[in-house]
Design a protein around this motif. Structure first.
Motif, short mmCIF file in Angstrom:
data_model
loop_
_atom_site.label_atom_id
_atom_site.label_comp_id
_atom_site.label_asym_id
_atom_site.label_seq_id
_atom_site.Cartn_x
_atom_site.Cartn_y
_atom_site.Cartn_z
N TYR A 117 37.41 -32.57 60.28
CA TYR A 117 36.14 -33.14 60.22
C TYR A 117 35.32 -32.14 61.15
CZ TYR A 117 31.74 -35.79 61.08
OH TYR A 117 30.45 -36.20 61.13
N MET A 118 35.66 -32.09 62.27
CA MET A 118 34.60 -31.23 63.26
C MET A 118 34.60 -29.43 63.09
SD MET A 118 35.53 -32.72 67.11
CE MET A 118 34.06 -31.55 67.61
N ALA A 119 35.92 -29.20 62.33
CA ALA A 119 36.07 -27.72 61.95
C ALA A 119 35.09 -27.50 60.73
CB ALA A 119 37.51 -27.38 61.81
N HIS A 120 35.33 -28.58 59.78
CA HIS A 120 34.40 -28.39 58.61
C HIS A 120 32.78 -28.54 58.60
CE1 HIS A 120 33.71 -27.87 54.34
NE2 HIS A 120 33.29 -29.34 54.27
N TYR A 121 32.49 -29.43 59.48
CA TYR A 121 30.79 -29.88 59.43
C TYR A 121 30.27 -29.19 60.55
CZ TYR A 121 31.86 -33.32 55.75
OH TYR A 121 31.91 -33.86 54.82
N SER A 122 30.85 -28.40 61.45
CA SER A 122 30.11 -27.52 62.40
C SER A 122 29.85 -26.29 61.99
CB SER A 122 31.35 -27.22 63.94
OG SER A 122 31.56 -28.50 64.29
N ASP A 123 28.76 -25.93 62.08
CA ASP A 123 28.03 -24.68 61.53
C ASP A 123 28.26 -23.60 62.53
OD1 ASP A 123 27.05 -25.45 59.13
OD2 ASP A 123 25.21 -26.60 60.28
N TRP A 124 28.52 -23.93 63.98
CA TRP A 124 28.53 -22.72 64.80
C TRP A 124 29.43 -23.12 65.83
CZ3 TRP A 124 27.10 -24.10 69.85
CH2 TRP A 124 26.05 -25.22 69.82
N GLY A 125 30.26 -22.24 66.51
CA GLY A 125 31.01 -22.57 67.71
C GLY A 125 30.88 -21.51 68.80
N HIS A 126 31.85 -21.84 69.92
CA HIS A 126 31.80 -20.89 71.16
C HIS A 126 33.06 -20.26 70.98
CE1 HIS A 126 32.65 -20.05 75.36
NE2 HIS A 126 31.41 -19.95 75.66
N LEU A 127 33.16 -18.93 70.98
CA LEU A 127 34.32 -18.03 70.70
C LEU A 127 34.47 -17.51 72.14
CD1 LEU A 127 36.53 -17.32 68.74
CD2 LEU A 127 35.46 -15.28 68.37
N ALA A 128 35.84 -17.70 72.83
CA ALA A 128 36.15 -17.11 74.20
C ALA A 128 37.20 -16.17 73.89
CB ALA A 128 36.68 -18.19 75.14
N THR A 129 36.90 -15.02 74.62
CA THR A 129 37.80 -13.54 74.45
C THR A 129 37.99 -13.10 75.76
OG1 THR A 129 36.01 -12.25 74.01
CG2 THR A 129 36.89 -13.05 72.30
N ILE A 130 39.05 -11.95 75.96
CA ILE A 130 39.23 -11.44 77.27
C ILE A 130 38.39 -10.25 77.07
CG2 ILE A 130 41.12 -10.35 78.44
CD1 ILE A 130 41.18 -13.48 78.18
N SER A 131 37.54 -9.95 77.93
CA SER A 131 36.34 -9.11 78.29
C SER A 131 37.09 -7.82 78.32
CB SER A 131 35.51 -9.39 79.15
OG SER A 131 34.23 -8.61 79.01
N THR A 132 36.50 -6.79 77.55
CA THR A 132 36.59 -5.29 77.88
C THR A 132 35.27 -4.63 78.53
OG1 THR A 132 35.90 -4.80 75.57
CG2 THR A 132 38.31 -5.06 75.94
N GLN A 133 34.46 -5.32 78.97
CA GLN A 133 33.20 -4.89 79.54
C GLN A 133 33.65 -4.22 80.95
OE1 GLN A 133 29.67 -7.46 78.89
NE2 GLN A 133 31.12 -8.69 77.68
N ASP A 134 32.98 -3.37 81.42
CA ASP A 134 33.50 -2.79 82.67
C ASP A 134 33.17 -3.84 83.79
OD1 ASP A 134 34.18 -0.35 81.42
OD2 ASP A 134 32.16 0.55 81.56
N GLN A 135 32.54 -4.28 83.99
CA GLN A 135 31.98 -5.34 85.37
C GLN A 135 33.04 -6.45 85.12
OE1 GLN A 135 27.82 -5.88 85.02
NE2 GLN A 135 27.48 -3.84 86.29
N ILE A 136 33.38 -6.81 84.00
CA ILE A 136 34.21 -7.98 83.73
C ILE A 136 35.35 -8.04 83.00
CG2 ILE A 136 32.28 -9.81 84.03
CD1 ILE A 136 32.05 -10.08 80.95
N LYS A 137 35.84 -6.73 83.30
CA LYS A 137 37.09 -6.33 82.36
C LYS A 137 38.39 -7.33 82.74
CE LYS A 137 39.84 -2.52 80.92
NZ LYS A 137 39.99 -0.82 80.93
N GLY A 138 39.01 -7.91 81.73
CA GLY A 138 39.89 -8.87 81.88
C GLY A 138 39.52 -10.29 82.20
#
Length: 276
Positions: A117-138
């Motif tokens: 139900y939540m996966a279907h009726y939610s229009d947006w979500g928060h996606l978490a990844t492992i960062s490659t940005q220099d200041q927060i890499k990893g």
């Protein structure tokens, strides 16, 4: 003394006539009203228009806003908006095939159904990844994405995304393709009606973890239907950003929808359940 009182009175009258108080609330106006405003306050309107257009200059190509900046307001046709940049982010609401009302969540004991139900009726979500940005890499990095697991009448349980390589999250995924997608029942009206805080265990939250992959040619038509039927404005986004479709291949379904602990729902049960 009389002269002093006269000067004060004149200054007060000038202040009352030379300044107007404008409300910060905005609303849709007709073209006739816009033309009237431009004529009445011709020294203010051009600056407002330039500022509105300038907001998007950093992110969108000149073709989006050059018409609005080069044409004078009185030269625009009746069908044109004040700012052409706004059309990139606007669409007719009737294009969204939304249900008359989102059904109430399933009983909390039916955890697989709640997750679907939540996966279907939610229009947006928060996606978490492992960062490659220099200041927060990893380190973990979170971002908001519009999602769809299919058209409103066809739920798959698999989240689809429409993304650009210009996004930091996509750069992260090309380095390490695994991610977690979180939905909250606080997105809708249920928790608000029940007066549940978003962190209240009874206000369900779902985290789907897996591998983000690019959608293949055999699945591309369905991905387009899934995303564009739920988010039609995406069809207008600038082609120069090289948008493409991705999906999350699930490895774990984590759900908290009641007091007393969380549920790890087997993938077989998750995909067998229905949100309807």
């Amino acid at each position: 003394m009389m002269l002093l009182h006269l000067l004060i009175a004149l200054m007060t009258l000038c202040v009352g006539e030379c300044y107007t108080i404008r409300s910060s609330v905005s609303w849709a106006v007709t073209k006739d009203v816009v033309d009237e405003e431009l004529d009445t306050h011709s020294d203010e309107a051009p600056a407002v228009l330039v500022d509105n257009i300038g907001i998007w200059k950093q992110a969108y190509p000149s073709s989006v806003y050059q018409d609005a900046s080069e044409k004078k307001a009185d030269q625009r046709s009746k069908s044109e908006d004040v700012s052409s940049a706004s059309r990139v982010f606007s669409y007719r609401m009737e294009e969204v095939k939304a249900p008359s009302s989102v059904p109430e969540p399933p009983p909390h004991e039916e955890t697989a159904r709640v997750a679907r139900y939540m996966a279907h009726y939610s229009d947006w979500g928060h996606l978490a990844t492992i960062s490659t940005q220099d200041q927060i890499k990893g380190l973990p990095f979170g971002n908001i994405f519009s999602v769809s697991d299919g058209p409103l009448d066809n739920s798959t349980g698999v989240p689809y995304f429409y993304v650009t390589p210009m996004d930091n999250t996509v750069t992260d995924l090309r380095s390490f393709p695994f991610a977690s997608l979180t939905f909250s029942e606080a997105e809708g009206d249920f928790c608000r009606k029940q007066v549940y805080d978003p962190e209240d265990p009874r206000c369900a939250r779902l985290t789907l973890t897996g591998k983000m992959v690019e959608v293949g040619p055999e699945e591309l038509d369905f991905a387009k239907e899934a995303m564009f039927s739920r988010h039609p404005v995406m069809k207008k986004w600038p082609h120069g950003h090289k948008w493409f479709f991705m999906k999350l291949v699930l490895q774990q379904v984590w759900l908290q929808d009641w007091v007393g602990g969380v549920s790890l729902i087997p993938l077989e049960e998750y995909f067998k359940a229905t949100p309807f």
